[in-house]
Write a protein that holds these residues in place. Sequence first.
Motif, short mmCIF file in Angstrom:
data_model
loop_
_atom_site.label_atom_id
_atom_site.label_comp_id
_atom_site.label_asym_id
_atom_site.label_seq_id
_atom_site.Cartn_x
_atom_site.Cartn_y
_atom_site.Cartn_z
N SER A 202 1.27 -1.41 0.05
CA SER A 202 -0.10 -0.16 0.16
C SER A 202 1.12 1.44 -0.08
O SER A 202 1.87 0.85 0.46
CB SER A 202 -1.37 -0.15 1.05
OG SER A 202 -1.81 1.16 1.10
N GLY A 203 0.27 2.57 -1.10
CA GLY A 203 1.00 3.38 -1.23
C GLY A 203 2.26 3.33 -2.10
O GLY A 203 2.47 4.98 -2.29
N THR A 204 2.22 2.21 -2.58
CA THR A 204 3.53 2.47 -3.53
C THR A 204 2.84 2.55 -4.94
O THR A 204 1.83 2.34 -4.63
CB THR A 204 4.14 0.81 -3.73
OG1 THR A 204 3.68 0.38 -4.04
CG2 THR A 204 4.99 0.97 -2.42
N HIS B 123 -3.81 1.65 -3.14
CA HIS B 123 -3.86 1.68 -1.71
C HIS B 123 -5.20 -0.01 -2.12
O HIS B 123 -5.72 -0.50 -3.14
CB HIS B 123 -5.39 1.96 -0.80
CG HIS B 123 -4.35 3.48 -0.77
ND1 HIS B 123 -4.41 3.60 0.75
CD2 HIS B 123 -4.52 4.48 -1.63
CE1 HIS B 123 -3.38 4.69 0.56
NE2 HIS B 123 -4.06 5.53 -0.62
N PRO B 124 -5.36 -1.07 -0.85
CA PRO B 124 -6.05 -2.67 -1.50
C PRO B 124 -7.35 -2.09 -2.63
O PRO B 124 -7.72 -2.97 -3.31
CB PRO B 124 -6.36 -2.90 0.23
CG PRO B 124 -5.48 -1.89 1.17
CD PRO B 124 -4.94 -0.28 0.44
N GLU B 125 -8.27 -1.01 -2.31
CA GLU B 125 -9.13 -1.02 -2.70
C GLU B 125 -8.97 -0.50 -4.14
O GLU B 125 -10.19 -0.83 -5.53
CB GLU B 125 -10.16 0.06 -2.06
CG GLU B 125 -10.11 1.00 -2.95
CD GLU B 125 -8.80 1.87 -0.79
OE1 GLU B 125 -8.17 0.87 -0.25
OE2 GLU B 125 -9.04 3.51 -1.05
N ASP B 126 -7.87 -0.84 -4.83
CA ASP B 126 -7.18 -1.09 -6.37
C ASP B 126 -6.95 -2.14 -6.92
O ASP B 126 -7.00 -2.21 -7.81
CB ASP B 126 -6.18 0.56 -6.69
CG ASP B 126 -6.36 1.56 -5.97
OD1 ASP B 126 -5.37 2.20 -5.37
OD2 ASP B 126 -7.16 2.10 -6.56
N SER B 127 -6.97 -3.00 -5.27
CA SER B 127 -6.50 -4.30 -6.08
C SER B 127 -8.10 -4.87 -7.22
O SER B 127 -9.12 -4.65 -7.43
CB SER B 127 -6.73 -5.18 -4.59
OG SER B 127 -5.71 -4.78 -4.23
N SER B 128 -7.81 -5.38 -8.85
CA SER B 128 -8.05 -5.43 -9.62
C SER B 128 -7.68 -5.81 -10.48
O SER B 128 -6.12 -5.97 -10.61
CB SER B 128 -9.31 -4.62 -9.56
OG SER B 128 -9.96 -4.05 -10.73
N PHE B 129 -8.82 -6.37 -11.68
CA PHE B 129 -8.33 -7.25 -12.65
C PHE B 129 -7.79 -5.48 -13.88
O PHE B 129 -8.84 -5.14 -14.28
CB PHE B 129 -8.84 -7.87 -12.95
CG PHE B 129 -8.55 -8.68 -15.08
CD1 PHE B 129 -9.45 -8.74 -16.13
CD2 PHE B 129 -6.78 -9.53 -14.65
CE1 PHE B 129 -8.57 -9.18 -17.01
CE2 PHE B 129 -6.21 -9.96 -15.58
CZ PHE B 129 -7.30 -10.51 -16.64
N TYR B 130 -6.39 -4.61 -14.56
CA TYR B 130 -7.21 -4.18 -15.51
C TYR B 130 -6.39 -4.74 -17.09
O TYR B 130 -5.41 -4.79 -16.83
CB TYR B 130 -5.74 -2.88 -14.82
CG TYR B 130 -6.35 -2.90 -13.60
CD1 TYR B 130 -5.56 -3.14 -12.30
CD2 TYR B 130 -6.48 -1.24 -13.62
CE1 TYR B 130 -6.06 -2.34 -11.40
CE2 TYR B 130 -7.31 -0.62 -12.41
CZ TYR B 130 -6.57 -1.04 -11.54
OH TYR B 130 -7.77 -0.53 -9.92
N ILE B 131 -7.32 -4.08 -17.78
CA ILE B 131 -7.15 -4.53 -19.48
C ILE B 131 -6.70 -3.98 -20.28
O ILE B 131 -7.71 -2.86 -19.62
CB ILE B 131 -7.97 -5.71 -19.57
CG1 ILE B 131 -8.62 -6.75 -18.74
CG2 ILE B 131 -8.11 -6.46 -20.40
CD1 ILE B 131 -9.94 -7.69 -18.91
N CYS B 132 -5.61 -4.11 -21.06
CA CYS B 132 -6.01 -2.55 -21.63
C CYS B 132 -5.92 -2.67 -23.44
O CYS B 132 -6.78 -4.50 -23.68
CB CYS B 132 -4.37 -1.95 -21.89
SG CYS B 132 -3.01 -3.38 -23.08
N VAL C 96 -3.10 -4.38 -3.99
CA VAL C 96 -2.42 -4.54 -3.55
C VAL C 96 -2.83 -4.66 -1.71
O VAL C 96 -3.01 -5.10 -0.94
CB VAL C 96 -2.73 -2.61 -3.37
CG1 VAL C 96 -1.92 -2.47 -2.13
CG2 VAL C 96 -2.79 -2.98 -4.55
N LEU C 97 -1.71 -5.01 -1.04
CA LEU C 97 -1.41 -5.12 -0.13
C LEU C 97 -1.48 -4.37 1.62
O LEU C 97 -1.03 -3.07 1.06
CB LEU C 97 -0.56 -6.42 1.17
CG LEU C 97 -0.40 -7.42 -0.52
CD1 LEU C 97 1.17 -7.91 -0.03
CD2 LEU C 97 -1.15 -8.32 -0.28
#
Lengths: 113, 118
Positions: free
Chosen positions: B15-17, B85-94, B117-118
């Motif tokens: 988290s934070g990176t 942040h942990p809430e940004d954890s997801s699957f991102y596709i371009c 994100v841990l």
Amino acid sequence: SQKIEQNSEALNIQEGKTATLTCNYTNYSPAYLQWYRQDPGRGPVFLLLIRENEKEKRKERLKVTFDTTLKQSLFHITASQPADSATYLCALGNAGNNRKLIWGLGTSLAVNP
Amino acid sequence: GAVVSQHPSWVICKSGTSVKIECRSLDFQATTMFWYRQFPKQSLMLMATSNEGSKATYEQGVEKDKFLINHASLTLSTLTVTSAHPEDSSFYICSARTPPRAGVDIQYFGAGTRLSVL
């Protein structure tokens, strides 16, 4: 608002049968409609595109129909195989709207051997 | 067919990176690329449209300072998730859009990036 509906329930069929997936839309007049396949943990893969002035499109075992009066597209997989098991997404496109696609939720298809 | 490469396929960060995801069209030039986010059993959610040489267009509700997009060349777009942040954890596709023909263009997708994100 624009809305796309695909079969909400997962579809389970026996190998060799024809799978039929539905895509209905409202409040939109797409110039074309596309079907994609998505496997778990992977990006979608383009399968077929059909324009508003086309009734039917085929590609190998795949067939797509497009009825702009009913506002519906049907996606058929004939002689289905277990390898066809995946989620299938429909997407609507237009020359306007910055040509962004509008996506359905997808239908999960399982072909049982 | 057109090939789009997305890297990395999987990333875990604290988290934070910040995390950078790359999207490359390998055999065609893509003036426009799209970035999507997908939650489990949900459809693709468009985050932003990335145009080569100009600023990205973000969808409503997507923080542009959080999700930085750079499309510096006709074959490369990057998405940087800043201060993750942990809430940004997801699957991102371009996806990369082929040049339009007769008013129709097709999007070709990368394999996606799983961000945790841990």
